[in-house]
Write a protein that holds these residues in place. Structure first.
Motif, PDB file in Angstrom:
ATOM      1  N   GLN A 129     -17.578  87.559  -9.896  1.00 20.46           N
ATOM      2  CA  GLN A 129     -18.680  88.126  -9.123  1.00 20.46           C
ATOM      3  C   GLN A 129     -18.564  87.822  -7.642  1.00 20.46           C
ATOM      4  O   GLN A 129     -18.768  88.676  -6.791  1.00 20.46           O
ATOM      5  CB  GLN A 129     -20.024  87.586  -9.637  1.00 20.46           C
ATOM      6  N   GLN A 134     -20.315  91.014  -5.317  1.00 20.54           N
ATOM      7  CA  GLN A 134     -21.659  90.832  -5.861  1.00 20.54           C
ATOM      8  C   GLN A 134     -22.114  89.422  -5.506  1.00 20.54           C
ATOM      9  O   GLN A 134     -21.309  88.547  -5.262  1.00 20.54           O
ATOM     10  CB  GLN A 134     -21.632  90.955  -7.396  1.00 20.54           C
ATOM     11  N   ALA A 153     -22.979  86.100  -6.571  1.00 28.83           N
ATOM     12  CA  ALA A 153     -22.867  85.317  -7.801  1.00 28.83           C
ATOM     13  C   ALA A 153     -23.954  84.257  -7.835  1.00 28.83           C
ATOM     14  O   ALA A 153     -24.151  83.546  -6.855  1.00 28.83           O
ATOM     15  CB  ALA A 153     -21.505  84.654  -7.862  1.00 28.83           C
TER      16      ALA A 153
END
Lengths: 347, 383, 613
Positions: free
Chosen positions: B120, B125, B127
Motif C-alpha cells: 500500500q 495508497q 497505508a
C-alpha cells in the motif's frame, strides 16, 4: 479468641467515631480532598490561555487559528499585533503560549510551498509546556490532513491510526483518581499509626485504612465515574495488604519516635518519597535506575498497579501475585520489627 | 520586696519576656532534633528525590513492534523508532503476543504494520499504521503518541526527500520554548518544591509545637505570668521564621549549586517574598494549633490543609489554568499557589514584576489575615 | 506532719476578696455550675487551704483568682486589683502553679528558672542570688543541668514551685501541689511554703490531704460549687466533743473491725488509726460494741480529741452521694483458706540498660492478704508492680503468681489478675457500658457471663445512671469506681492497684477502701501501692522500697516499731517511712530518687538488712 478480637474491633470503632474531632478528621478532609484533588490533579490541559499573533490576512490562517481557539484545551487570551507583544503576554503569565502566523502563510500554502507557524511556549512549567506542544501538534496534524484532502494533494504514503486502550479518551482522571485511593489511604493510615506514640496498636490503623479506602473507591466509581471492570476480591486483597503494610511501617516509625513530633517527621520521611516514587504522578520507568530500585520498598507502588489494573484493565487476581507478595513481606517485616521494638522499649 | 515587681508594660520587661520566650523555643528546638530535621533534613531528602527521581518526560518507553509481513519497508519505518531516545522497541512476531505484553504492562504501546503495509505504501495508497497505546496513564499515553507522530512525520519526510518530492506536510511548526528551552522538568520542580518545604516548616512544625504547649499544660502556666498573647505569638514566630528562612536558604543553595537551576531574578526578591510566604504559613500553623488545641489533631489538620494542597493545588506540578473553575477558585486560598508562581518566575524568567507584585501582595494579605486570626483566636484565658 | 505554721498574722489588709462569685461551664448539653455565690476574704500573710470533694470547684476558684478564667457573675480582686481588667498587674504579683506544674520538660532545671525569671521580669542583678536560694531551698542545686522531664515526681513539684517563686509573688496559688508526691518530698514542699509565708507571702492552696489543710490558718471547704464552711481548721472541733473514740484490742483483725464498725448506724466515720479503729459517732456518746463482743472479745474504747478530718467527714458525708461499695461486695459465706501463698517473689531483679531498677528483692503474699508496696517516687515500686502483673519480664529471679511461673506463662497468670492502674486505663471516648463490654470481651467472658457481670457492675458500683455517658466526662470518683468494676469483671483472684486513690478526696478514699476490705474478706488478694501513709495502715503487711531494694517488710505495727525512739514513742507509719529513708541516704532522699528515667547517680544506699518474712 475470635470473641476477644471482635470486642477489640468494636471498641476501636466506637472509640474512633465517638470522638467528634477525630470523626471529623477521618471523614471531612478526605472527602474534600478527593473532590478537589480528583479534579485538580490532572495533566489534561483545559482552557489554557493562548494568545494569537496573526500577521496574515488570508483565510487559511483564520481557519488554523479557529482550530486552536476552538479546541477544548485552549482559550484565547488576546490578540497581539507586534513582536514585543509576545513577551507582554508570556512574561506575566497572561498566556501560556502564543501562536504566531507570519504574513506569507496563506500565500505560501496556496502556492503549495511549505508554510510555517511559530509557537512560543512558556517553559516555566516544562511539563505543561510539553503537553501544550503535544496538543498543538495534534491540532496542526488535523489541519494538515483536512487541508490535504481539501486541496486534493497527494496522500502521504502511510497514516497513523492511534487508539488508546482502557481509556479511549485519555482522561487522566481515570489514572489519577485510583491513585488518590492509595494516596489518601496512605496519608490517613500513616498519621493515625505513626503519631500514636504511646500505644502500638495495629487495629485502629487497619480499620481506618480499610474504611478510608472503601469510601474512596465508592466515590471514584460513583462520583468520578471511573470504570471498575475487574474483580472486587482482587482489589480488596490489594487494599488489605496495602493497609497492613502501611500500618506496619507506621508502627515501626512510632516505635522509634519518642515524641509525636518525631513520629510526624518519620511519617513524612516515608509519605513523601512514597508519593513521589510510587508512580502516582510520574512514571517509574522514567526514573534513574537507583531510584527505580528504591521504589521496590514502597508499598504504594504495588498498590497503584493493583488498583489501576483491577479497576481500569480488569487484571485478574492471579496475574497480580507479583504485586501482592512484596506488600505482604513489607507488612510482616515491619510489624515484626515494631512489635520487637515496642517490647524492648516497654521492658 | 515589692519594689521589684516590674510594671508589665515597661519596654525593658517586655524585651526580657520576649527574649526569654525566644530562647526557650530555641532550646526546645535544639533538644528535639526532629525540628531541625524537618527544617534541614527533609528539604535535602525532598530535593534529591525530586531533583533526581522525578521526570515527567517519557524516555525509553518500551514499545512493541509487530510487522505482519516483514520487509524493507517495515524495517525502514521501524528504524525511525530504534534511533529515538524516547523508545526502546521490542519486536513481537504477532499482534496476540504484543497484546499480552501490553496487558502485563511490559510495553506501553504497540505499533503494528499490517501484511499489506509495503504494498500500500508503495502504491501511493495511504497505508494504515495501527497504534495502540496503554491509556491507563493518560499523560504518558499522550506523550507516547506525540513522539510516535514525530517519528511518523520524520519517516514521511525522509521518503519524500529520497524521491526528491516536495513536502506534502502543508504546515510546519517551529516551536520555541521560552525560559527552559531544554525542557528540563527539574528546573521547574526544584523551585516549586521550595514552597512545599517552607510550608512544612512554617505551618506543620508551628502547628505541632504550639499544640504541644496545650497538651503539656505549659500554656496555662504561661497565661498566669505577665506575658501577653502577642508576646507568646511573637515568641513562636521569630524562631520558626528563622528556621524556615534557614530551610529556604539551604533549598535555594541546593537548587543553584547542585541542580544548576538558573536564577535569573534577584535573591532579594526571593528573600522578601519568601518572608511573606513564611509569615502566612506561620500564621496558618498558629491558627490551626489554636483551634485544634492538641498535637495529634493539629498535625493532621496541618497536613491536610497545608501540605497536600501545597503539593497538588499550588501549580507546582499540575497546571492551575486547566482545573475546573470551582477548584481554581479554591486555589486562591492556598498561599503556596502565589509563592510557586513567584519562585518559578524569579528562577527561570527573572524579575517579572507583573507576576511578582500581585502575588506578593496576595501573600502579604494572607499573612495579615492569618496572623490577625491567630492573635484574635488565641485565648487570653482558659475555659 | 509535725511542724505547724506560726500563728496567724495580726494583719488585717485583704489579699483576696470575692463576692457572689459564680462560674458555669457547658459540658455536652449540660450547664454545670462550677462555682455559685462564693464570697470570701483572705487576709495578707495568711495560708489558706481549699478543700472539698472532687469536682467541688477548687481549681476553678484558683483560676478565677489568677485571672485565667472570667467569672460569670460576682466580683473578685487580688490586692485590690481586678484580674479581668488589670490582668497584667495581677499576674505580676501572683505566682500560680497549675496541677501539671507548667514545666518545660525538655528544658533543664536552670533553663526553666531562667525562663520564668524572664517572663516575670526579674532584674538580672537579683537573679544569681535568687536562683541560688531557690535551688538550695528545693535541694535541686545538684540537678541544675538535668532536664525537667527526667526529674522524679517530687522534684518536678519542687521545681514547679521554685518557678512560681522566682518573682517573689505576693500571692501564691497552688493547685494540688502534693498529689502523687511521697511523704518526704511533701515535707520539703511544706518547708518551702513556710519560708515564703515567713516573708509575708499570702498562700492559697487546694489539697486532698486533710493533714495539710489542718496546718493552714484558714480553710475554705467547697462542695458542688458552694462554700460550705470557712474559718480556722479547729473552729468547729468543739462541736465534735465526746464523739471521737479509739477502739483497741482487735489484734490482727483491725481491718475487719473497721468494716464492722463502719456498717453501724450510729457511727459516722470509722478509720484505721495505728493499731486501733478510730470512730466518730453520730451522737456525743461512745459507740456500742455489744454486737461485736462475740467476734472481738477484748475491745476497749478510749475517748480521743477531735481532729480536723473528723469535722470534714461529718460535714460532707450527708451532702455527698453515699456509695458503699463495701456493702455491695458482700462477703461470701464460705471460709477462705488464708494459708496458701499466691505470690512468690524470689531474688527478682530488673535492669534497664545498666541501671538496676529493682535489686534482687524477695517477699511473698498470702491468699486474702492486703499487701502494700510503699516507697518514694522512683523507688522501683512501679517496676516491681509491672513485673508482678506480667507486664514486664524480670531480668533475673523467680516470680510465681498463683503458682504459675510468670516467665513461662505470663498470659495464663494474667487471666487470674485484675489490674487497675493509676490513670485508670479507661477509654475516655467510650461510654461506661462500652468500657465494661470491652473489658468483658478482653477477659473472654462468654455471652451469658458477660450479661451477668455487666449487670453486676452497673448495679453494685452504682453506675447504671451513667451507663451511656462517656467515661472521659465522668467525675474522678466515678472513674475510679468504673475502673475497679472493669478490673473485677472476670472475678480475679488477685487485684493489683497502682496508686488507686491519688488525688481522690477523703470520702471517696473511704468508700474505696471499704470495697478493698470486702474483697479481701472474700479471699481476693490485694496488692496496692500508695502515697497515703494512713492508707498503708489498712494493709495486712507491707514492704517499703528505696532505690530498688526493700528497706523494710512486715506488719504495719512491726514497721512502726522500727522508728520508735525516746522522743517519738508512738510513731506513725509516715514517721517510720521518713525515718527509714533518712537512715539510708542522709537528709535529701527525695532528691536522690530519680528512677529509671533519670538514672540514679551517686549515692548507693547500702543493702537493706531486712529479710522479708
Amino acid at each position: 479468641m475470635l470473641y476477644a478480637m471482635l470486642g477489640l474491633l468494636k471498641k476501636e470503632f466506637l472509640a474512633l467515631f465517638r470522638d467528634k474531632k477525630s470523626r471529623f478528621v477521618l471523614i471531612g478532609p478526605p472527602l474534600i480532598q478527593l473532590l478537589v484533588f480528583g479534579y485538580a490533579a490532572s495533566y489534561d490541559l483545559n482552557r489554557v490561555p493562548i494568545a494569537i499573533y496573526n500577521e496574515d490576512s488570508g483565510s487559511a490562517s483564520r481557519e488554523l487559528i479557529a482550530r486552536f481557539t476552538g479546541a477544548r484545551a485552549f482559550r484565547e487570551a488576546g490578540r497581539i499585533t507586534r513582536q514585543s507583544g509576545i513577551a507582554e503576554f508570556i512574561n506575566p503569565k497572561k498566556a501560556l503560549l502564543v501562536l504566531h502566523v507570519e504574513r506569507e502563510f496563506t500565500r505560501d500554502l496556496s502556492k503549495r510551498k511549505p508554510a510555517s507557524i511559530q509557537l512560543i511556549i512558556d517553559g516555566r512549567n516544562s511539563n505543561t509546556a510539553l503537553i501544550a506542544l503535544n496538543y498543538a501538534q495534534t491540532i496542526l496534524a488535523d489541519f494538515n490532513r483536512s487541508w490535504t484532502a481539501q486541496q486534493r494533494l497527494e496522500k502521504p504514503s502511510a497514516r497513523l491510526e492511534i487508539r488508546a486502550w482502557f481509556n479511549p479518551n485519555l482522561n487522566s482522571q481515570w489514572f489519577i483518581v485510583p491513585g488518590i485511593i492509595g494516596l489518601l489511604t496512605l496519608v490517613v493510615t500513616m498519621l493515625v499509626t505513626a503519631l500514636e506514640v504511646l500505644i502500638g496498636k495495629a487495629l485502629p490503623g487497619v480499620l481506618i485504612g480499610l474504611v478510608e479506602a472503601s469510601f474512596i473507591v465508592l466515590m471514584a466509581v460513583y462520583w468520578f465515574q471511573v470504570p471498575f471492570v475487574g474483580d472486587v476480591a482482587a482489589l480488596y486483597l490489594g487494599i488489605i495488604l496495602f493497609v497492613v503494610s502501611t500500618v506496619g511501617v507506621g508502627l515501626m516509625i512510632s516505635s522509634l519516635a519518642a515524641t509525636q513530633q518525631q513520629g510526624l517527621l518519620g511519617a513524612f520521611l516515608f509519605i513523601v518519597p512514597s508519593i513521589i516514587l510510587s508512580g502516582f504522578a510520574t512514571p517509574i520507568a522514567n526514573m534513574p535506575e537507583a531510584m527505580q530500585t528504591l521504589t521496590l520498598l514502597i508499598p504504594l507502588r504495588y498498590f497503584l498497579v493493583i488498583v489501576r489494573g483491577v479497576m481500569l484493565e480488569g487484571i485478574p487476581l492471579p496475574l497480580l501475585a507479583d504485586q501482592y507478595w512484596p506488600m505482604a513481606v513489607i507488612g510482616l517485616v515491619n510489624l515484626g520489627l515494631a512489635a520487637w521494638m515496642f517490647r524492648r522499649r516497654l521492658y | 520586696m515589692n519594689a521589684e515587681h516590674s510594671v508589665p508594660n515597661d519596654p525593658s520587661a517586655r524585651r526580657l519576656r520576649l527574649s526569654g520566650l525566644i530562647r526557650k523555643e530555641f532550646l526546645q528546638i535544639r533538644r528535639d532534633l526532629s525540628s531541625i530535621a524537618i527544617a534541614f533534613l527533609l528539604p535535602i531528602v525532598l530535593l534529591i528525590i525530586f531533583g533526581y527521581g522525578v521526570s515527567l518526560d517519557a524516555r525509553h518507553e518500551r514499545v512493541g513492534l509487530v510487522a505482519e509481513n516483514p520487509g524493507p519497508e517495515t524495517a525502514d519505518f521501524f528504524s525511525g523508532l530504534q534511533g529515538s531516545e524516547y523508545f526502546q522497541p521490542v519486536t513481537f512476531s504477532d499482534q496476540r503476543a504484543a497484546k499480552a505484553a501490553l496487558n502485563r504492562r511490559q510495553i506501553s504501546a504497540i505499533v503494528r504494520l499490517r501484511s499489506d503495509f509495503s504494498r500500500q505504501s508503495l502504491s501511493g495508497q495511504s497505508a494504515p499504521i495501527n497504534v495502540v497505546v496503554d491509556g491507563v496513564d493518560a499523560n504518558t499515553a499522550r506523550l507516547v503518541s506525540g513522539y510516535l507522530q514525530g517519528v511518523w512525520a520524520g519517516w514521511l519526510q525522509r521518503r519524500l526527500d529520497e524521491r526528491a518530492i516536495e513536502s506534502t506536510q502543508s504546515v510546519l511548526m517551529q516551536q520555541r520554548i521560552w525560559f527552559n528551552p531544554a525542557v528540563r522538568s527539574r528546573d521547574y520542580l526544584v523551585p516549586g518544591l521550595i514552597a512545599v518545604i517552607m510550608t512544612l516548616i512554617g505551618a506543620l512544625l508551628t502547628a505541632m509545637v504550639v499544640a504541644r504547649e496545650w497538651d503539656r499544660g505549659t500554656l496555662e502556666a504561661l497565661m498566669a505570668t505577665p506575658v501577653s498573647v502577642g508576646e507568646v505569638l511573637i515568641g513562636k514566630l521569630v524562631p520558626y521564621y528563622l528556621l524556615g528562612m534557614g530551610g529556604m536558604a539551604l533549598s535555594i543553595g541546593m537548587a543553584i549549586f547542585l541542580f544548576e537551576v538558573p536564577l535569573r531574578g534577584s535573591l532579594w526578591v526571593l528573600f522578601v517574598t519568601g518572608s511573606l510566604f513564611l509569615l502566612a504559613a506561620l500564621g496558618m500553623g498558629l491558627f490551626i494549633s489554636i483551634i485544634a488545641q492538641n498535637q495529634f489533631l493539629s498535625g493532621q489538620v496541618a497536613i491536610i490543609t497545608t501540605f497536600l494542597p501545597a503539593f497538588i493545588l499550588s501549580g507546582f506540578i499540575f497546571d492551575i489554568d486547566s482545573m475546573p473553575v470551582a477548584v481554581q477558585s479554591f486555589t486562591y486560598l492556598i498561599a503556596a499557589r502565589y509563592f510557586v508562581a513567584i519562585l518559578q518566575t524569579v528562577f527561570l524568567a527573572g524579575n517579572v514584576w507583573e507576576v511578582i507584585i500581585p502575588n506578593a501582595l496576595a501573600l502579604a494579605l494572607m499573612a495579615l489575615v492569618f496572623l490577625t486570626l491567630a492573635a484574635r483566636r488565641m485565648p487570653r484565658r482558659l475555659g | 506532719m509535725t511542724a505547724v505554721l506560726h500563728s496567724i498574722p495580726k494583719n488585717t489588709a485583704v489579699a483576696v476578696a470575692a463576692t457572689g462569685l459564680g462560674k458555669h461551664f457547658t459540658v455536652g448539653q449540660r450547664q454545670i455550675a462550677a462555682l455559685e455565690g462564693i464570697t470570701l476574704n483572705i487576709r495578707v500573710g495568711v495560708v489558706s487551704a481549699l478543700i472539698g470533694p472532687d469536682g467541688a470547684g477548687k481549681t476553678t476558684l484558683l483560676r478565677l483568682i489568677a485571672g485565667l478564667l472570667a467569672p460569670d457573675h460576682g466580683t473578685i480582686s487580688g490586692f485590690g486589683l481586678d484580674p479581668m481588667t488589670q490582668t497584667d498587674a495581677v499576674h505580676a504579683i501572683t505566682g500560680y502553679m497549675p496541677q501539671r506544674f507548667g514545666l518545660y520538660e525538655d528544658l533543664t532545671v536552670q533553663e526553666n528558672l531562667d525562663l520564668y525569671a524572664d517572663l516575670h521580669g526579674v532584674p538580672t542583678r537579683l537573679r544569681s542570688e535568687r536562683f541560688h536560694e531557690l535551688l538550695e531551698m528545693t535541694k535541686l542545686s545538684a540537678f541544675q543541668d538535668r532536664l525537667a522531664g527526667k526529674l522524679s515526681g517530687g522534684m518536678k513539684q519542687k521545681l514547679g514551685l521554685a518557678c512560681t517563686l522566682v518573682a517573689r509573688p505576693r500571692l501564691l496559688l497552688l493547685d494540688e501541689p502534693t498529689v502523687g508526691v511521697d511523704p518526704v518530698s511533701r515535707r520539703e514542699l511544706w518547708l518551702i511554703i513556710e519560708r515564703m509565708v515567713a516573708s509575708g507571702t499570702t498562700v492559697l492552696m487546694s489539697t486532698a490531704y486533710l493533714d495539710e489543710a489542718e496546718r493552714c490558718h484558714e480553710i475554705f471547704m467547697l462542695h458542688a460549687g458552694q462554700m460550705i464552711r470557712q474559718g480556722a481548721p479547729d473552729a468547729e472541733l468543739s462541736l465534735l466533743a465526746g464523739r471521737c473514740y479509739e477502739i483497741h484490742g482487735a489484734e490482727n483483725f483491725t481491718r475487719r473491725l473497721q468494716s464492722r464498725l463502719a456498717e453501724q448506724a450510729n457511727i459516722v466515720d470509722a478509720v484505721i488509726q495505728v493499731d486501733a479503729v478510730r470512730v466518730v459517732t453520730a451522737q456525743p456518746q461512745p459507740p456500742t460494741l455489744d454486737d461485736l463482743a462475740a467476734e472481738f472479745p477484748s475491745l476497749t474504747v478510749t475517748s480521743v480529741r477531735p481532729r480536723f478530718e473528723d469535722g470534714f467527714i461529718v460535714r460532707l458525708k450527708p451532702l455527698v452521694e453515699q456509695v458503699n461499695l463495701g456493702r455491695a461486695l458482700s462477703p461470701s459465706t464460705q471460709a477462705v483458706d488464708r494459708e496458701g501463698t499466691v505470690i512468690e517473689v524470689h531474688e527478682v531483679e530488673r535492669w534497664f540498660g545498666d541501671f538496676q531498677a529493682v535489686k534482687r528483692i524477695s517477699f511473698d503474699v498470702k491468699r486474702g492478704e492486703v499487701f502494700g508496696l510503699l516507697g518514694a517516687n522512683g523507688a522501683g515500686k512501679t517496676t516491681t508492680f509491672r513485673m508482678l502483673c506480667g507486664l514486664l519480664p524480670p531480668s533475673g529471679g523467680q516470680l510465681r503468681v498463683t503458682g504459675i511461673d510468670l516467665r513461662s506463662a505470663a498470659a495464663k497468670a494474667r487471666r487470674r489478675i485484675g489490674y487497675m492502674s493509676q490513670k485508670f486505663s479507661l477509654y475516655g471516648a467510650l461510654s461506661v457500658r462500652q468500657n465494661l463490654e470491652f473489658f468483658a470481651s478482653a477477659y473472654r467472658l462468654d455471652r451469658g457471663q458477660r450479661r451477668v457481670r455487666l449487670d453486676w457492675a452497673l448495679d453494685e458500683f452504682q453506675l447504671a445512671a451513667y451507663a451511656e455517658s462517656s467515661s472521659g466526662d465522668l467525675p474522678l470518683g466515678h472513674k475510679q469506681r468504673l475502673a475497679l468494676a472493669c478490673a473485677l469483671l472476670h472475678e480475679p483472684e488477685i487485684l493489683f492497684l497502682d496508686e488507686p486513690t491519688s488525688g481522690v478526696d477523703p470520702l471517696m478514699r473511704r468508700a474505696f477502701w471499704s470495697a478493698i476490705n470486702a474483697l479481701a474478706e472474700q479471699g481476693v488478694t490485694v496488692l496496692v501501692t500508695t502515697h497515703f501513709m494512713e492508707e498503708a495502715e489498712y494493709c495486712d503487711r507491707l514492704v517499703i522500697m528505696a532505690a530498688g531494694s526493700l528497706l523494710a517488710a512486715g506488719r504495719p505495727k512491726e514497721i512502726r516499731a522500727q522508728a520508735r525512739s525516746p522522743d517519738r514513742p508512738n510513731p506513725t507509719l509516715e514517721d517510720a517511712f521518713i525515718q527509714l529513708l533518712h537512715n539510708i541516704a542522709g537528709s535529701d532522699v527525695g532528691a536522690s530518687q530519680a528512677g529509671p528515667k533519670g538514672g540514679l547517680q551517686g549515692r548507693s544506699p547500702q543493702q537493706s538488712e531486712q529479710t522479708p518474712s
